[in-house]
Write a protein that holds these residues in place. Sequence first.
Motif, mmCIF file in Angstrom:
data_model
loop_
_atom_site.group_PDB
_atom_site.id
_atom_site.type_symbol
_atom_site.label_atom_id
_atom_site.label_comp_id
_atom_site.label_asym_id
_atom_site.label_seq_id
_atom_site.Cartn_x
_atom_site.Cartn_y
_atom_site.Cartn_z
ATOM 1 N N PHE A 1 0.824 -1.213 0.000
ATOM 2 C CA PHE A 1 0.000 0.000 0.000
ATOM 3 C C PHE A 1 0.854 1.256 0.000
ATOM 4 O O PHE A 1 0.593 2.183 -0.761
ATOM 5 N N ARG A 2 1.870 1.308 0.842
ATOM 6 C CA ARG A 2 2.725 2.509 0.894
ATOM 7 C C ARG A 2 3.390 2.773 -0.452
ATOM 8 O O ARG A 2 3.472 3.923 -0.897
ATOM 9 N N GLN A 3 3.859 1.726 -1.121
ATOM 10 C CA GLN A 3 4.505 1.909 -2.419
ATOM 11 C C GLN A 3 3.506 2.382 -3.471
ATOM 12 O O GLN A 3 3.802 3.282 -4.255
ATOM 13 N N ILE A 4 2.331 1.765 -3.497
ATOM 14 C CA ILE A 4 1.320 2.165 -4.485
ATOM 15 C C ILE A 4 0.842 3.592 -4.202
ATOM 16 O O ILE A 4 0.649 4.377 -5.132
ATOM 17 N N TRP A 5 0.682 3.952 -2.937
ATOM 18 C CA TRP A 5 0.248 5.308 -2.605
ATOM 19 C C TRP A 5 1.292 6.324 -3.065
ATOM 20 O O TRP A 5 0.949 7.377 -3.591
ATOM 21 N N LYS A 6 2.557 5.998 -2.851
ATOM 22 C CA LYS A 6 3.634 6.906 -3.296
ATOM 23 C C LYS A 6 3.583 7.119 -4.796
ATOM 24 O O LYS A 6 3.740 8.234 -5.282
ATOM 25 N N LEU A 7 3.371 6.035 -5.537
ATOM 26 C CA LEU A 7 3.332 6.126 -7.003
ATOM 27 C C LEU A 7 2.106 6.881 -7.503
ATOM 28 O O LEU A 7 2.207 7.685 -8.431
#
Length: 90
Positions: free
Chosen positions: A29-35
């Motif tokens: 989730f953190r990676q997708i939110w950043k992207l």
Amino acid sequence: MSKAIGRVAYKPVGVLLGIAAGTVAGAVFRQIWKLTAGDGEAPDATDEDRGWGEILAAAALQGAIFAVVRAAVDRGGAVGVRRLTGRWPE
């Protein structure tokens, strides 16, 4: 192996898999939110500076990712138990 023993044997495995699923889902989730949002931190529900749309979108995305990761981990755990014991965990 009886059903009761199989169920008891799978409980600790299920707990460990659940913890792992939560950790993996949070990282995904953190990676997708950043992207997608271009922001390093997802909004908190009580973040005064964020709008309803952003907060609800983040919550929906996080929930969907958690559900998919949890289902994949649970299914993989059950398949692994069946391979080891010959029985599907209940």
